[in-house]
Design an enzyme around this catalytic site. Structure first.
Site, PDB file in Angstrom:
ATOM      1  N   ILE A  66       2.000   6.623  -0.186  1.00 26.46           N
ATOM      2  CA  ILE A  66       3.105   7.578  -0.335  1.00 26.46           C
ATOM      3  C   ILE A  66       3.825   7.437  -1.692  1.00 26.46           C
ATOM      4  O   ILE A  66       4.402   8.389  -2.187  1.00 26.46           O
ATOM      5  CB  ILE A  66       4.099   7.409   0.848  1.00 26.46           C
ATOM      6  CG1 ILE A  66       4.981   8.641   1.001  1.00 26.46           C
ATOM      7  CG2 ILE A  66       4.928   6.172   0.718  1.00 26.46           C
ATOM      8  CD1 ILE A  66       5.768   8.670   2.317  1.00 26.46           C
ATOM      9  N   ASN A  77       1.565  11.401   2.540  1.00 24.72           N
ATOM     10  CA  ASN A  77       2.381  10.861   3.616  1.00 24.72           C
ATOM     11  C   ASN A  77       1.577  11.025   4.904  1.00 24.72           C
ATOM     12  O   ASN A  77       1.531  12.096   5.498  1.00 24.72           O
ATOM     13  CB  ASN A  77       3.700  11.638   3.705  1.00 24.72           C
ATOM     14  CG  ASN A  77       4.598  11.102   4.803  1.00 24.72           C
ATOM     15  OD1 ASN A  77       4.190  10.264   5.603  1.00 24.72           O
ATOM     16  ND2 ASN A  77       5.819  11.599   4.851  1.00 24.72           N
ATOM     17  N   THR A  78       0.924   9.939   5.309  1.00 21.48           N
ATOM     18  CA  THR A  78      -0.004  10.045   6.444  1.00 21.48           C
ATOM     19  C   THR A  78       0.735  10.310   7.760  1.00 21.48           C
ATOM     20  O   THR A  78       0.132  10.800   8.702  1.00 21.48           O
ATOM     21  CB  THR A  78      -0.842   8.757   6.593  1.00 21.48           C
ATOM     22  OG1 THR A  78       0.045   7.681   6.828  1.00 21.48           O
ATOM     23  CG2 THR A  78      -1.677   8.493   5.364  1.00 21.48           C
ATOM     24  N   CYS A 108      -2.720  -2.199   7.019  1.00 23.93           N
ATOM     25  CA  CYS A 108      -2.493  -3.583   6.584  1.00 23.93           C
ATOM     26  C   CYS A 108      -1.057  -3.782   6.126  1.00 23.93           C
ATOM     27  O   CYS A 108      -0.586  -3.087   5.226  1.00 23.93           O
ATOM     28  CB  CYS A 108      -3.442  -3.932   5.440  1.00 23.93           C
ATOM     29  SG  CYS A 108      -5.155  -3.834   5.912  1.00 23.93           S
ATOM     30  N   ASP A 166       5.007  -1.290   6.628  1.00 24.05           N
ATOM     31  CA  ASP A 166       6.442  -1.580   6.523  1.00 24.05           C
ATOM     32  C   ASP A 166       6.984  -1.863   7.926  1.00 24.05           C
ATOM     33  O   ASP A 166       6.750  -1.070   8.839  1.00 24.05           O
ATOM     34  CB  ASP A 166       7.169  -0.384   5.896  1.00 24.05           C
ATOM     35  CG  ASP A 166       6.730  -0.176   4.446  1.00 24.05           C
ATOM     36  OD1 ASP A 166       6.350  -1.173   3.801  1.00 24.05           O
ATOM     37  OD2 ASP A 166       6.756   0.973   3.972  1.00 24.05           O
ATOM     38  N   THR A 223      -5.856  -8.245   0.570  1.00 24.47           N
ATOM     39  CA  THR A 223      -4.699  -7.354   0.429  1.00 24.47           C
ATOM     40  C   THR A 223      -3.630  -8.096  -0.384  1.00 24.47           C
ATOM     41  O   THR A 223      -3.519  -9.322  -0.298  1.00 24.47           O
ATOM     42  CB  THR A 223      -4.114  -6.995   1.815  1.00 24.47           C
ATOM     43  OG1 THR A 223      -3.945  -8.204   2.555  1.00 24.47           O
ATOM     44  CG2 THR A 223      -5.028  -6.076   2.598  1.00 24.47           C
ATOM     45  N   GLU A 224      -2.833  -7.328  -1.138  1.00 21.91           N
ATOM     46  CA  GLU A 224      -1.767  -7.960  -1.932  1.00 21.91           C
ATOM     47  C   GLU A 224      -0.791  -8.711  -1.024  1.00 21.91           C
ATOM     48  O   GLU A 224      -0.377  -9.826  -1.304  1.00 21.91           O
ATOM     49  CB  GLU A 224      -0.975  -6.905  -2.730  1.00 21.91           C
ATOM     50  CG  GLU A 224      -1.499  -6.645  -4.118  1.00 21.91           C
ATOM     51  CD  GLU A 224      -2.691  -5.696  -4.105  1.00 21.91           C
ATOM     52  OE1 GLU A 224      -2.941  -5.072  -3.058  1.00 21.91           O
ATOM     53  OE2 GLU A 224      -3.377  -5.612  -5.141  1.00 21.91           O
ATOM     54  N   GLU A 225      -0.445  -8.054   0.096  1.00 21.04           N
ATOM     55  CA  GLU A 225       0.510  -8.675   1.016  1.00 21.04           C
ATOM     56  C   GLU A 225      -0.106  -9.923   1.650  1.00 21.04           C
ATOM     57  O   GLU A 225       0.571 -10.924   1.847  1.00 21.04           O
ATOM     58  CB  GLU A 225       0.926  -7.677   2.102  1.00 21.04           C
ATOM     59  CG  GLU A 225       1.818  -6.571   1.602  1.00 21.04           C
ATOM     60  CD  GLU A 225       3.156  -7.047   1.063  1.00 21.04           C
ATOM     61  OE1 GLU A 225       3.737  -7.970   1.642  1.00 21.04           O
ATOM     62  OE2 GLU A 225       3.603  -6.494   0.036  1.00 21.04           O
TER      63      GLU A 225
END
Ligand code: SAM
Length: 281
Positions: A119, A153-154, A173, A176, A251-253
């Site tokens: 998004i 915006n899924t 993944c 939020d 994944t970055e997170e």
């Protein structure tokens, strides 16, 4: 505002600069694309989206997976050369962020089209720039031709992009967490959204979830288990799936949680066959 246009100029300069040794475009720098962490999924963003999947032009996103053919056109006597896709997108990373998972999955599934949906504008641009640079760098094996990223915006428009039963894998993944109860409606998993995931997934397809927030993990499990189109994948099958390891580590997170020695909660859900309509049985 001045800061933003300065950043835009720096991005442009970096985009136009090439590696002095190889002449290839340079990989984008994350620091030039950082953006506020949360975008409100209920805002009326200015977004481009097709009115239906048939109106989506995938050919510019995956040029290596296109072919041309002559087709009749309305009101034209002559046949016209039209570009068509040789494959459809099958793997979607929803809220792909800076694309760590996409760049890890693409070479592992070189014949499958992988799409990131994100998004935030600048973050999407970063992923698109990185794809451009990687494709340019890898002209021998042709890697990364099968990966693309779009701003979307899924929560509002997922079925505008994909037809029924198109996807085989959906990744959610580190979504939020939206901790406060009054914000739970902004979570990317809900009974309503799960029906959309069920619609675009083929039977046997998998939704992959991972988070470091236990409360969100429980929420996702509860909402998928309550949905008649999904069943949770057992631990053994989950751990045997190579995508699970990729999701944990690439994944970055996932990397951030690793650095902070945090816990990662994983759950996979399989799309079940639809039961026959009463008139079919
Ligand atoms: C915490 S980040 C996780 C990024 C990435 N998946 C990872 O694991 O490193 C969540 C991402 O989801 C994106 N996002 C949130 N709501 C979205 C929506 N409705 N549609 C698309 N992307 C969304 C956010 O902009 C953010 O980049």
């Amino acid at each position: 505002m001045a800061g933003e246009s300065n950043k835009r100029q720096k991005r442009e300069d970096h985009r136009n600069a090439v590696d002095k040794k190889t002449g290839d475009p340079q990989l984008p720098r994350k620091k030039l694309y950082r953006q506020r962490a949360h975008a409100n999924p209920f805002s009326d963003h200015v977004l481009n989206y097709p009115t239906s999947p048939a109106d989506m032009d995938w050919t510019s996103l995956y040029p290596a997976f296109t072919f041309e053919r002559l087709e009749p056109q309305p009101y034209a006597k002559e046949l016209t050369a039209v570009k068509r896709m040789s494959k459809n997108v099958e793997i979607a990373d929803i809220g792909c962020g800076f694309g760590g998972l996409l760049f890890a999955l693409a070479p592992r599934f070189p014949d499958t089209l992988v799409l990131g949906l994100e998004i935030r504008t600048s973050v999407t641009e970063f992923v698109q720039e990185k794809i451009r640079a990687l494709r340019h760098q890898d002209t021998v094996e042709g890697l990364y031709q099968n990966v693309a990223c779009i701003r979307a915006n899924t929560m509002k428009f997922l079925p505008n992009f994909f037809v029924k039963a198109q996807l085989s894998k959906i990744f959610l993944c580190f979504p939020d967490p939206h901790f406060k109860a009054r914000k739970h409606k902004a979570r990317i998993v809900s009974i309503t959204l799960n029906s959309e995931y069920a619609y675009v997934l083929k039977p046997g397809g998998i939704v992959y979830t991972i988070t470091d927030v236990e409360d969100l993990h429980k929420w996702m499990v509860e909402h998928f288990e309550a949905h008649p189109s999904f069943e949770r994948v057992g631990e053994e099958e989950q751990e045997a799936d190579p995508c699970v390891d990729v999701m944990r580590t690439e994944t970055e997170e996932g990397k951030k949680v690793e650095r902070n020695e945090g816990v990662k909660f994983v759950a996979l859900f399989k799309r079940l066959e639809d039961p026959p309509w009463p008139c079919e049985s």
